[in-house]
Design a protein around this motif. Structure first.
Motif, PDB file in Angstrom:
ATOM      1  N   VAL A   3      -0.878  -5.715  -3.132  1.00 46.59           N
ATOM      2  CA  VAL A   3      -0.552  -5.072  -1.532  1.00 46.59           C
ATOM      3  C   VAL A   3      -1.978  -5.824  -1.294  1.00 46.59           C
ATOM      4  CG1 VAL A   3      -0.670  -3.396  -0.195  1.00 46.59           C
ATOM      5  CG2 VAL A   3       0.853  -3.068  -1.912  1.00 46.59           C
ATOM      6  N   VAL A   4      -2.846  -5.886  -1.781  1.00 43.15           N
ATOM      7  CA  VAL A   4      -4.047  -5.763  -1.472  1.00 43.15           C
ATOM      8  C   VAL A   4      -4.158  -8.217  -1.496  1.00 43.15           C
ATOM      9  CG1 VAL A   4      -6.158  -6.656  -2.318  1.00 43.15           C
ATOM     10  CG2 VAL A   4      -5.540  -4.500  -2.526  1.00 43.15           C
ATOM     11  N   SER A   5      -3.576  -8.422  -2.288  1.00 41.50           N
ATOM     12  CA  SER A   5      -4.086 -10.413  -1.775  1.00 41.50           C
ATOM     13  C   SER A   5      -2.559 -10.073  -1.241  1.00 41.50           C
ATOM     14  CB  SER A   5      -3.205 -10.622  -3.734  1.00 41.50           C
ATOM     15  OG  SER A   5      -2.006 -10.458  -4.222  1.00 41.50           O
ATOM     16  N   LEU A  39      -1.378 -13.668  -9.572  1.00 36.53           N
ATOM     17  CA  LEU A  39      -2.858 -13.192  -9.219  1.00 36.53           C
ATOM     18  C   LEU A  39      -2.478 -11.794  -9.715  1.00 36.53           C
ATOM     19  CD1 LEU A  39      -3.978 -13.764  -5.842  1.00 36.53           C
ATOM     20  CD2 LEU A  39      -5.012 -13.956  -7.985  1.00 36.53           C
ATOM     21  N   LYS A  46      -2.049 -12.122 -13.613  1.00 38.57           N
ATOM     22  CA  LYS A  46      -3.152 -12.782 -15.164  1.00 38.57           C
ATOM     23  C   LYS A  46      -4.574 -12.167 -14.464  1.00 38.57           C
ATOM     24  CE  LYS A  46      -4.439 -16.366 -16.672  1.00 38.57           C
ATOM     25  NZ  LYS A  46      -3.836 -16.839 -18.950  1.00 38.57           N
ATOM     26  N   PHE A  47      -5.162 -11.884 -13.440  1.00 38.73           N
ATOM     27  CA  PHE A  47      -5.777 -10.566 -12.747  1.00 38.73           C
ATOM     28  C   PHE A  47      -5.395  -8.624 -12.636  1.00 38.73           C
ATOM     29  CE2 PHE A  47      -6.343 -15.630 -11.686  1.00 38.73           C
ATOM     30  CZ  PHE A  47      -7.273 -15.887 -13.226  1.00 38.73           C
ATOM     31  N   ASN A  48      -4.815  -9.421 -12.911  1.00 36.77           N
ATOM     32  CA  ASN A  48      -4.380  -7.534 -12.533  1.00 36.77           C
ATOM     33  C   ASN A  48      -4.841  -7.186 -11.318  1.00 36.77           C
ATOM     34  OD1 ASN A  48      -3.852  -4.594 -12.343  1.00 36.77           O
ATOM     35  ND2 ASN A  48      -6.044  -4.766 -13.598  1.00 36.77           N
ATOM     36  N   ILE A  49      -4.533  -7.958  -9.780  1.00 37.00           N
ATOM     37  CA  ILE A  49      -4.857  -7.938  -8.599  1.00 37.00           C
ATOM     38  C   ILE A  49      -3.744  -7.207  -8.179  1.00 37.00           C
ATOM     39  CG2 ILE A  49      -5.651  -8.897  -6.269  1.00 37.00           C
ATOM     40  CD1 ILE A  49      -7.157 -11.204  -7.719  1.00 37.00           C
ATOM     41  N   ASN A  50      -3.683  -6.386  -7.576  1.00 34.48           N
ATOM     42  CA  ASN A  50      -2.848  -5.000  -6.453  1.00 34.48           C
ATOM     43  C   ASN A  50      -2.119  -5.831  -6.093  1.00 34.48           C
ATOM     44  OD1 ASN A  50      -1.602  -3.559  -5.207  1.00 34.48           O
ATOM     45  ND2 ASN A  50      -2.390  -1.566  -6.409  1.00 34.48           N
TER      46      ASN A  50
END
Lengths: 378, 319
Positions: A160-162, A151, A154-158
């Protein structure tokens, strides 16, 4: 550099040994602070510390129940230590690559649950079930970690959040399945795993003692050595380090940053998975619905206390586990509340977080002294 | 439908005020994982104040309630000084400091609550009981269809939070101090060159986050269980952190993220209730806000970027 007169400064100023003297100094400071606190609430700090060590099987207790002894206490402490080492290593591996795996608890739970329902409830014999548990746990954890890494890549999702989101998702979904299918009506937890699959041997007799034998502690120590070797001697390990220090420079050097991130999270997740199976199928034998193990969060602090170094982590997990294991005995004998143990842990972490400041101060002090002495000589 | 809005708001707004605190700290360049600990300590100070002072006030006196919010704010701010000291003066790693603050907060408040209860009030208990905070309804406005629910059965602290959010938004985007603060997070050296003390700005920013988290913690202490107990550490701080990262460290998008959270949560509860499913299904329903957030992030986080100097100790000599 001139030798300073002050012995404390001289010891702490020695660059070669600073990696060990500074943490020890910080630890001593925190012990002093805790001693003051215990005195303040009107208890005897000596008795409190003594009973802490007694409770975790380091020092002998005055009397034991039948079939119990210092060795059984010590083994129980090791039983608690095993998942902590794995979890702290998981945090350290991610940290090496500049990632912050706050989701160790969730990965532990996912690995523990899936392994429990597949292998824990099966009727495989011990020789097959135990290794399978470890493999399955590592695989599930690795998948969860891989998802977080993917994540991010591919999607630049931090991350910590995910990982916080995944923590909650795992917690609720698994709680649903435990409550509807695998619940033990008496304990309100999941049913116990079979004795053949359990990773901590129960009621092993040796001499007069009946003890728990946490066999996975050997694997945990081995894992720490492996992580050390991986960091120090392998190319992949160096790439983790490079990406953790400077993403742009790594990119220019031809390191595939995305791949490294996914790999680091996968590795971290696998270690978290191992922690999960040794926690839920070794230290415990069942899963409490709707709760995340605090080990996952404590391991962040433990890993940082060990300076994210695998061997340092062995030492820091040992220290923290001794303190938390002994707290129950301390509250019953010394009359000091068991919350004090977590206060001690907090204090140790607080002072060791200031390690960089202590080092800088000492360095400045030695430099000033050196300059002064130099002037005098002229 | 009305319940979804009412419950959603009373969950989303406290998260939002904590997240705003986080935004202040992180935009100034200090990573703040300590929100969970700060909100707990704030709630603890408020709860302790109520426990000590309730003898002097009428039961459920509004003055006492509002004073407890003020004390929670001060308590959170004082405790956050520890984080500020560690990160700024003692040059600790900010992630480590945050985690330490959280662990220490759980330990200190848990210890002090039971210690004070036994030695001051003479009853062994691990909580401070608070009075019930009455929900209020605005007569005319609440009659409007759908939107009216916003004005119905809300906690007075929700108004306080909205006012505070507007003030914080104004300070952050429309005042010189706010500009300095944001600049500290992106290019502290430039701020220093302009003659402004970076460490001072960061210190104040962390104090803001402590004060705002304290208010958020107090809200949860009132709305969830009407007492202060260790149950207040239920992960709201971590939710706030994810909301602010989701919102790309900006106040308005973060507000949106919190609303999505709150409404998805209360909506899922209502669906379970409406379909008369067994209570274990509410566990499944509870995953909806988190899955939804992850899905939304897949689409919206391509351009997310943390403040450039986030997590770095300010070093004058560095360029």
């Amino acid at each position: 550099m001139k030798k300073s007169k002050n012995p404390l400064i001289r010891i702490l100023g020695n660059k070669k040994w600073q990696f060990i003297t500074i943490p020890v100094f910080a630890f001593l400071c925190s012990i002093i602070a805790i001693t003051l606190i215990i005195l303040l609430i009107g208890k005897n700090p000596g008795v409190a510390f003594h009973s802490l060590l007694q409770g975790s099987g380091i020092l002998p207790k005055p009397k034991y129940a039948a079939h119990k002894g210092i060795i059984t206490d010590f083994l129980e402490m090791l039983d608690m230590l095993t998942p902590m080492i794995f979890a702290a290593l998981a945090v350290a591996v991610a940290f090496r690559a500049g990632l912050f795996n706050i989701g160790v608890s969730g990965q532990m739970l996912a690995a523990g649950f899936l392994t429990t329902i597949t292998i824990g409830y099966s009727s495989l014999n011990a020789g097959l079930a135990k290794p399978l548990c470890l493999i399955m746990g590592a695989a599930v954890g690795a998948l969860a970690g891989c998802l977080i890494g993917f994540l991010k890549y591919k999607f630049n999702i931090n991350e910590v959040v995910s990982s916080i989101m995944l923590n909650y998702i795992f917690q609720y979904i698994i709680s649903y399945f435990i409550n509807t299918r695998y619940v033990d009506p008496v304990s309100r937890q999941s049913r116990d795993v079979s004795a053949t699959a359990r990773l901590t041997l129960q009621n092993v007799s040796a001499g007069d003692y009946k003890m728990k034998l946490p066999i996975c502690i050997i694997i945990a120590v081995f894992a720490a050595v492996f992580v050390w070797f991986f960091f120090k001697k392998t190319r992949q390990g160096y790439e983790f380090h490079a990406v953790g220090r400077n993403v742009t420079a790594s990119k220019y050097a031809g390191i595939k940053v995305g791949k490294t991130i996914v790999l680091a999270m996968t590795f971290s997740g696998a270690l978290a998975g191992l922690s999960g199976v040794t926690y839920y199928m070794g230290y415990f034998s069942s899963i409490q619905p709707n709760t995340l193990a605090s080990t996952g969060f404590d391991s962040i602090a433990v890993s940082l206390l060990g300076n994210s170094h695998p061997i340092g982590i062995l030492a820091s997990s040992f220290l923290i586990t001794v303190l938390s294991k002994g707290s129950t005995y301390m509250s019953s004998t010394a009359g000091v509340r068991y919350e004090v143990a977590s206060l001690i842990i907090g204090m140790i972490l607080l002072f060791s977080a200031c390690g960089a400041y202590i080092r800088n101060t000492v360095d400045r002090y030695t430099k000033e002294k050196g300059a002064e002495n130099g002037n005098n000589n002229n | 439908m009305e319940t979804i809005i009412i419950d959603g708001l009373s969950f989303a707004l406290p998260i939002m005020i904590i997240a705003v605190g986080g935004i202040y700290s992180e935009r100034s360049g200090i990573t703040n994982l300590a929100l969970e600990g700060l909100l707990g300590f704030g709630a603890f100070s408020g709860g302790l104040f109520v426990a000590l002072m309730s003898g002097y006030f009428a039961p459920a006196s509004p003055t006492l309630i509002w004073l407890s919010f003020l004390i929670a704010m001060i308590g959170g701010a004082i405790y956050s000084m520890l984080h500020a000291l560690l990160c700024i003066k003692f040059q600790a790693n900010q992630v480590i400091s945050g985690v330490v603050i959280n662990i220490l907060s759980v330990a200190i408040t848990g210890f002090l609550t039971s210690q004070i209860n036994t030695s001051v009030f003479g009853k062994p208990s691990d909580k401070f009981v608070l009075s019930v905070f009455q929900r209020i309804t605005i007569p005319g406005l609440s009659k409007i269809p759908v939107i009216g629910a916003v004005f119905k059965d809300f906690y007075p602290f929700e108004v306080l939070i909205i006012v505070l959010i507007i003030i914080c938004w104004y300070i952050l985007y429309c005042t010189p101090f706010g500009m300095h603060l944001r600049a500290c997070g992106d290019n502290p050296q430039a701020v220093d060159t302009a003659g402004i003390n970076v460490n001072k700005v960061r210190f104040i920013a962390v104090l803001f986050s402590g004060a705002l988290s304290g208010i958020g913690g107090m809200c949860f202490a009132y709305s969830i269980s009407t007492n202060f107990s260790p149950a207040v550490y239920m992960g709201a701080g971590y939710l706030a952190i994810s909301a602010l990262i989701f919102g790309n460290w900006k106040i308005m998008p973060t507000f949106l993220a919190c609303l999505i959270f709150g409404f998805a949560r209360s909506g899922a509860y209502q669906v379970v209730k409406y379909m008369k499913l067994s209570s274990s299904f509410s566990d499944l329903a509870m995953t909806i806000p988190y899955i939804l957030t992850l899905l939304l992030l897949v689409f919206f986080s391509k351009n997310n970027r943390a403040p450039r100097a986030l997590g770095e100790i300010y070093d004058k000599g560095k360029r």
